[in-house]
Scaffold this motif. Structure first.
Motif, short mmCIF file in Angstrom:
data_model
loop_
_atom_site.label_atom_id
_atom_site.label_comp_id
_atom_site.label_asym_id
_atom_site.label_seq_id
_atom_site.Cartn_x
_atom_site.Cartn_y
_atom_site.Cartn_z
N ASP A 166 -18.31 45.45 7.82
CA ASP A 166 -16.93 45.73 8.23
C ASP A 166 -16.64 45.34 9.67
O ASP A 166 -15.48 45.19 10.06
N GLN A 167 -17.69 45.17 10.48
CA GLN A 167 -17.50 44.91 11.91
C GLN A 167 -17.71 43.45 12.30
O GLN A 167 -17.07 42.96 13.23
N GLU A 168 -18.59 42.76 11.61
CA GLU A 168 -18.93 41.40 12.04
C GLU A 168 -19.39 40.55 10.87
O GLU A 168 -19.72 41.07 9.80
N ALA A 169 -19.39 39.22 11.09
CA ALA A 169 -19.79 38.30 10.03
C ALA A 169 -20.41 37.03 10.63
O ALA A 169 -19.87 35.93 10.49
N PRO A 170 -21.54 37.17 11.32
CA PRO A 170 -22.17 35.99 11.91
C PRO A 170 -22.73 35.05 10.83
O PRO A 170 -23.05 35.46 9.72
#
Length: 471
Positions: A132-136
């Motif tokens: 939900d916070q990041e998608a590297p």
């Protein structure tokens, strides 16, 4: 949120943090690889959170309750034993917490990066990890897929409400007065017997001719006997047909011997196997990894898939869905990536079921050895005349050794009885090292111990036992 196209570089991406995944990540890091381990749910996977570890904690608690309840047999007047289910759950949760936090410490200590989230392949060398916070986005040289499995859900018995899988069965709000178990395999029998010891009325519905299919028939009969002593009703050759549930109970309809029957209970536990987690959002279809029609990933003897730098281990490849198998494969895959000649050899993988009595097996069964063309000699010795077993009040069980008549090599072993899960290790090592039945007989075992039963069984196979008479 990181959503740019720039990719971060990593040597090895490990998907899954269960016994296979975290072991693969640690071993790869030990071999000098930069490693990212990703899991969408929890450290330790199913085994540590809703499988092996919590179930064994509850089984241990049930065993303690039974021991206290029968303490008078040893001359101990302990009074009436009672179950505080809330405290039992606290104990179980404490065990799980300790084990899962330990995995986190191990990953950190080996400099493994951990990402709590999901993975989607972009291509054969890149994947997006996201929550939900990041998608590297990561570019990897190698990847080890260790996504595990989940309970099979039957269309006629969808999970929810009073119909539960093995995961929910570990955290019921109370000890149920009654429970129906569909599936007489090791999971159903472990959990069913555990609840029976706590006082639950258990009904088992199994489609095959006996419970614990795949284990020695003498073992399954012994476990069935102990279950029936606890008031468990076992229906084999039976087919579960339907279930109707309310807020307080579930009625199950099944057929056995051409007759339709119904049984009503507080809960229905469905344990009919596990499904590999190779579907869903992982994107395996985008990289064209070869799979079987059962959803298993095809691998070679180094756990390498049809894409040479992508590996797969654990429940998503062929073989028994066992945590120790996954850990073994994890080390092979990580070492193969490092250029080592490691290969899988499943000859000595032990099978263990934590019923009462415990049952374990390694190598060939008697019938398997004969099918392989061996002329077989069998040595069998009962727990009932072993001093340690008698003093423990644990006289049910036996050790059975399978050897080749001509060479004397140990080919397999089966143990049913107290501490069978621990005793099988000696025999796995013996097979691995090419020991003969004479080697076992000549190995001095401490007295009085359960381990002596192995030596005694070897003596029986050789025809000169001390503590029994061969007719």
């Amino acid at each position: 949120m990181v959503v740019g196209d720039a990719s971060l570089d990593i040597d090895t991406l490990v998907i899954g943090a269960g016994p296979g995944g975290y072991a693969a990540a640690i071993r790869a890091a030990q071999l000098g690889q930069s490693v990212l381990c990703v899991d969408k749910q929890y450290l330790g996977g199913v085994c540590l959170n809703v499988g092996c570890i919590p179930s064994k904690a509850l089984i241990s608690a049930a065993h303690q309750f039974e021991q206290v309840s029968h303490a008078s047999a040893f001359g101990i007047e302990a009074g009436e034993a009672k179950v505080n289910w809330g405290k039992v759950q606290e104990f179980k949760n404490g065990v799980v917490s300790k084990m899962t936090s330990g995995v986190g410490t191990l990953l950190k200590g080996n400099k493994v990066q951990f990402f709590s989230g999901e993975v989607m392949f972009i291509n054969e060398n890149e994947a997006r990890v996201f929550n939900d916070q990041e998608a590297p986005r990561y570019r990897f040289k190698n990847c080890i897929i260790a996504t595990g499995s989940r309970p099979i859900e039957l269309k006629a018995f969808p999970f929810g409400g009073r119909i539960v899988s093995s995961s929910e069965a570990l955290s019921l709000p109370e000890v149920p007065k009654s429970m129906v178990v569909i599936g007489g395999g090791y999971i159903g029998m472990e959990l069913g017997q555990m609840y029976a010891k706590f006082g639950t009325k258990i009904t088992v519905i199994e489609g095959l001719d006996s419970i614990l299919p795949g284990f020695d028939t003498d073992m399954s009969r012994l476990v069935a006997k102990k279950l029936k002593e606890k008031g468990v009703d076992i229906f084999t050759g039976a087919k579960a047909k339907s279930a109707e549930q309310t807020d307080t109970e579930v009625k199950v309809t099944f057929e056995v011997g051409g007759e339709e029957k119904t049984v009503t209970a507080d809960y229905l536990l469905v344990t009919v196997g596990r499904r590999p987690n190779t579907d869903g959002e992982l994107g395996l279809d985008l990289i064209d990894v070869k799979m079987t029609d059962r959803g298993l990933i095809e691998v070679d003897d180094q756990c390498r898939t049809s894409i040479p730098h992508i590996y797969a281990i654990g429940d998503i490849v062929a073989g028994p869905a066992l945590a120790h198998k996954a850990t073994y494969e994890a080390k092979v895959a990580a070492e193969a990536i490092a250029g080592m000649p490691s290969k899988v050899d499943y000859k000595c993988i032990p099978l263990v079921v934590f019923t009462d009595p415990e049952c374990s097996s390694v190598g060939y069964s008697e019938s398997e050895a004969k099918e392989k063309g061996h002329k077989v000699k069998v040595g069998r010795f009962p727990f009932a005349i072993n001093g340690r077993a008698v003093s423990l009040g644990a006289t049910d069980g036996f050790v059975k050794l399978i050897s080749d008549t001509e060479s004397g090599l140990l080919l397999g072993a089966q143990i049913a009885g107290a501490e069978a899960s621990n005793m099988i290790a000696e025999l796995g090592l013996a097979i691995e090292m090419g020991a003969t039945i004479e080697d076992l007989a000549l190995t001095i075992h401490a007295h009085p111990t359960l381990g002596e039963i192995v030596m005694e069984a070897a003596d029986v196979a050789l025809g000169h036992p001390i503590h029994t008479i061969v007719k």
